[in-house]
Scaffold this motif. Sequence first.
Motif, PDB file in Angstrom:
ATOM      1  N   TYR A  56      28.499 -55.902   7.542  1.00  0.00           N
ATOM      2  CA  TYR A  56      29.588 -56.760   7.098  1.00  0.00           C
ATOM      3  C   TYR A  56      29.055 -57.707   6.030  1.00  0.00           C
ATOM      4  O   TYR A  56      27.972 -58.286   6.181  1.00  0.00           O
ATOM      5  CB  TYR A  56      30.145 -57.567   8.274  1.00  0.00           C
ATOM      6  N   THR A  57      29.770 -57.815   4.930  1.00  0.00           N
ATOM      7  CA  THR A  57      29.423 -58.782   3.889  1.00  0.00           C
ATOM      8  C   THR A  57      30.612 -59.716   3.673  1.00  0.00           C
ATOM      9  O   THR A  57      31.777 -59.297   3.782  1.00  0.00           O
ATOM     10  CB  THR A  57      29.073 -58.100   2.556  1.00  0.00           C
ATOM     11  N   TYR A  58      30.286 -60.978   3.358  1.00  0.00           N
ATOM     12  CA  TYR A  58      31.335 -61.974   3.156  1.00  0.00           C
ATOM     13  C   TYR A  58      30.967 -62.824   1.948  1.00  0.00           C
ATOM     14  O   TYR A  58      29.858 -63.384   1.891  1.00  0.00           O
ATOM     15  CB  TYR A  58      31.488 -62.867   4.384  1.00  0.00           C
ATOM     16  N   SER A  59      31.870 -62.923   0.977  1.00  0.00           N
ATOM     17  CA  SER A  59      31.608 -63.675  -0.244  1.00  0.00           C
ATOM     18  C   SER A  59      31.952 -65.142  -0.053  1.00  0.00           C
ATOM     19  O   SER A  59      33.090 -65.495   0.314  1.00  0.00           O
ATOM     20  CB  SER A  59      32.421 -63.102  -1.408  1.00  0.00           C
ATOM     21  N   LEU A  60      30.964 -65.995  -0.320  1.00  0.00           N
ATOM     22  CA  LEU A  60      31.181 -67.442  -0.294  1.00  0.00           C
ATOM     23  C   LEU A  60      31.723 -67.933  -1.628  1.00  0.00           C
ATOM     24  O   LEU A  60      32.344 -68.996  -1.707  1.00  0.00           O
ATOM     25  CB  LEU A  60      29.877 -68.165   0.028  1.00  0.00           C
ATOM     26  N   SER A  61      31.454 -67.169  -2.694  1.00  0.00           N
ATOM     27  CA  SER A  61      31.940 -67.463  -4.036  1.00  0.00           C
ATOM     28  C   SER A  61      31.872 -66.171  -4.830  1.00  0.00           C
ATOM     29  O   SER A  61      31.529 -65.107  -4.293  1.00  0.00           O
ATOM     30  CB  SER A  61      31.093 -68.552  -4.698  1.00  0.00           C
ATOM     31  N   LYS A  62      32.137 -66.228  -6.142  1.00  0.00           N
ATOM     32  CA  LYS A  62      32.043 -65.039  -6.976  1.00  0.00           C
ATOM     33  C   LYS A  62      30.607 -64.550  -7.106  1.00  0.00           C
ATOM     34  O   LYS A  62      30.372 -63.388  -7.440  1.00  0.00           O
ATOM     35  CB  LYS A  62      32.624 -65.323  -8.361  1.00  0.00           C
ATOM     36  N   ARG A  63      29.633 -65.423  -6.868  1.00  0.00           N
ATOM     37  CA  ARG A  63      28.240 -65.054  -7.098  1.00  0.00           C
ATOM     38  C   ARG A  63      27.378 -65.068  -5.844  1.00  0.00           C
ATOM     39  O   ARG A  63      26.218 -64.686  -5.911  1.00  0.00           O
ATOM     40  CB  ARG A  63      27.626 -66.000  -8.147  1.00  0.00           C
ATOM     41  N   THR A  64      27.911 -65.510  -4.712  1.00  0.00           N
ATOM     42  CA  THR A  64      27.096 -65.647  -3.505  1.00  0.00           C
ATOM     43  C   THR A  64      27.790 -65.000  -2.322  1.00  0.00           C
ATOM     44  O   THR A  64      28.993 -65.215  -2.099  1.00  0.00           O
ATOM     45  CB  THR A  64      26.838 -67.130  -3.195  1.00  0.00           C
ATOM     46  N   ASN A  65      27.039 -64.203  -1.570  1.00  0.00           N
ATOM     47  CA  ASN A  65      27.587 -63.616  -0.351  1.00  0.00           C
ATOM     48  C   ASN A  65      26.548 -63.633   0.763  1.00  0.00           C
ATOM     49  O   ASN A  65      25.342 -63.726   0.513  1.00  0.00           O
ATOM     50  CB  ASN A  65      28.048 -62.169  -0.593  1.00  0.00           C
ATOM     51  N   VAL A  66      27.015 -63.549   1.980  1.00  0.00           N
ATOM     52  CA  VAL A  66      26.147 -63.403   3.147  1.00  0.00           C
ATOM     53  C   VAL A  66      26.401 -62.035   3.751  1.00  0.00           C
ATOM     54  O   VAL A  66      27.450 -61.421   3.527  1.00  0.00           O
ATOM     55  CB  VAL A  66      26.402 -64.515   4.190  1.00  0.00           C
ATOM     56  N   TYR A  67      25.419 -61.516   4.517  1.00  0.00           N
ATOM     57  CA  TYR A  67      25.552 -60.174   5.083  1.00  0.00           C
ATOM     58  C   TYR A  67      24.859 -60.065   6.432  1.00  0.00           C
ATOM     59  O   TYR A  67      23.936 -60.820   6.753  1.00  0.00           O
ATOM     60  CB  TYR A  67      24.975 -59.127   4.131  1.00  0.00           C
ATOM     61  N   GLY A  68      25.341 -59.116   7.203  1.00  0.00           N
ATOM     62  CA  GLY A  68      24.695 -58.713   8.446  1.00  0.00           C
ATOM     63  C   GLY A  68      24.794 -57.202   8.571  1.00  0.00           C
ATOM     64  O   GLY A  68      25.892 -56.642   8.441  1.00  0.00           O
ATOM     65  N   VAL A  69      23.672 -56.536   8.785  1.00  0.00           N
ATOM     66  CA  VAL A  69      23.639 -55.065   8.819  1.00  0.00           C
ATOM     67  C   VAL A  69      22.714 -54.610   9.938  1.00  0.00           C
ATOM     68  O   VAL A  69      21.630 -55.182  10.135  1.00  0.00           O
ATOM     69  CB  VAL A  69      23.154 -54.493   7.469  1.00  0.00           C
ATOM     70  N   ALA A  70      23.130 -53.576  10.664  1.00  0.00           N
ATOM     71  CA  ALA A  70      22.287 -52.962  11.693  1.00  0.00           C
ATOM     72  C   ALA A  70      22.250 -51.463  11.465  1.00  0.00           C
ATOM     73  O   ALA A  70      23.293 -50.833  11.248  1.00  0.00           O
ATOM     74  CB  ALA A  70      22.825 -53.269  13.092  1.00  0.00           C
ATOM     75  N   GLY A  71      21.046 -50.890  11.496  1.00  0.00           N
ATOM     76  CA  GLY A  71      20.877 -49.454  11.309  1.00  0.00           C
ATOM     77  C   GLY A  71      20.000 -48.859  12.399  1.00  0.00           C
ATOM     78  O   GLY A  71      19.072 -49.515  12.896  1.00  0.00           O
ATOM     79  N   TYR A  72      20.308 -47.625  12.763  1.00  0.00           N
ATOM     80  CA  TYR A  72      19.510 -46.897  13.761  1.00  0.00           C
ATOM     81  C   TYR A  72      19.321 -45.472  13.284  1.00  0.00           C
ATOM     82  O   TYR A  72      20.256 -44.843  12.781  1.00  0.00           O
ATOM     83  CB  TYR A  72      20.218 -46.887  15.116  1.00  0.00           C
ATOM     84  N   TYR A  73      18.103 -44.951  13.409  1.00  0.00           N
ATOM     85  CA  TYR A  73      17.901 -43.525  13.188  1.00  0.00           C
ATOM     86  C   TYR A  73      16.844 -42.993  14.144  1.00  0.00           C
ATOM     87  O   TYR A  73      15.952 -43.714  14.586  1.00  0.00           O
ATOM     88  CB  TYR A  73      17.542 -43.192  11.740  1.00  0.00           C
TER      89      TYR A  73
END
Length: 389
Positions: free
Chosen positions: A346-363
Motif C-alpha cells: 500500500y502506498t499513500y501520497s502525503l503530497s505530489k512529491r512525497t509518499n509513504v509505503y508498506g509492502v510485504a513479500g513472501y517466496y
Amino acid sequence: MKKTLAALAVLGAFAGSAMAADVTVYGIVDVGVKYVHSDTDVPGTDATDSLTMAAGNQSGNRFGLKGVEDLGNGVSVGFVLENGFAIDDGTLGQSNRLFGREANLFVRSAFGELSFGRVGALDSANGSYGLLGYLSPFGASWAGAVEFSTFYVGGARMDNTVTYKSPNFAGFNAYAQYSFGMNTKDKFGTEADHNDNTVAPVEGKSGDTRYAALGATYVAGPFNLAASAALYNWSSTEYTDKPDNGYTLTAGGYYNCGFAKTYLSAQYFDNMYKASSNATDKVGFASVGLDNESFKGWAAQAGFDMPLAGGTAMLAFGYADTESANSSDHENNDNEFTRWGTSVGYTYSLSKRTNVYGVAGYYQDKKTVNKVENKPETTTVYVGMRHSF
C-alpha cells in the motif's frame, strides 16, 4: 565583498546557461526499515531474522542533471547524468561510479532518438530506455516482492551502449540497442576476491560481454504494453567454459479498466547466470540456487493495483521454473530450481512529491542439486517514505 560579488556572478552565469540549455536538477530520496525472515531449510541451520535501515526500497536514491537544447529544424540534443547513492550511509552506488545509474548523450529529430553512453538495457526497468518497468504493480521495487529482479532475469545497466528509439506511430515505439562492452569498469572475480583476473575487459573484444536487443512499446487508451528480445554474448575471459550466448524474451504490461489496473507478463530465458553483487556481467535472480552455471527456464507474474482510502493497494503473484542449461556437465543431470511467491502493498501520497509505503513479500524456492532437495523460504517487510525533487 568582492568575493561575494564574484560568487554571485558565477552563480548568475550558471543559472543563465542552465536556462538556455533547459537543464533540470532532480532526484529521489527513499529510506525505511526492512524486516527479513529467512529459513534455508538446511538441517542444523536455524532460521534468521533481521531488522535494518534500508535505502532505495521503492526507488533507488539518485541525484541527476538532465537537459535538452533545441538546434532548430526539429533537431535537439540532450543529456542525462544520474548518480546513485545510499542514503543510509552516503556511499556511491553502481560500483562507485559517479554517474552509475545513467550517463547518456542523445540526439532527437523527426527520425527518432539516438543515444550514446551508459544506460539501462531494453530488457530492464532502468533509466531512459528500460522497457519493462510496468510488468507488475511492484515494478522493479521492493526486492523480495513480486517484482522484476525477484522473478525475471536481465535488468542490467550497461556501459558503451548505443540505443535507437523510433518516432511514435499511433502509440507504438520500436527500439534497438547494442553494447560494445557491458561492464568495462569492474575487474573480474568474486565479491570476496577481486584478484581472479586483474585485467579489466576491453570494449568491443571477446573479453567483455556484449549485448544486442530489440524492443517495442504500445501505449493507447487503457493499454500499456512492452516486449523485448535480448542477446548476451558472454565474456570469454570470465566464462572459461565458453558458454553459448544467453537470451531473454519478455512481454507484458497492464490494462486500466478504470477502477483498477490488471498486470500480466511472462519471460523465457536460456544460458543466463546468477546475479553478481559486484556488478560483473552475470545477470539473473539475485538468489537463484544454481551457482556458477548457466540456467534456462521461464517465469510469469500477474497482479493488480487499485485506489483505496486515498492511496493505492497492490497485490501480485509470481512463479519461475529453471534448470541447468548444460545439465550434461553435472552429475545425474537433475539440477533444478523453482520459485513461487506473492506480495501485498500500500502506498499513500502525503503530497505530489512525497509518499509513504508498506509492502510485504513472501517466496519459497525448491532447489534440487545432485538429487539433494531443499525448500528455503523468505519473508520481507518494508515500511518507509520516498521524496522526489
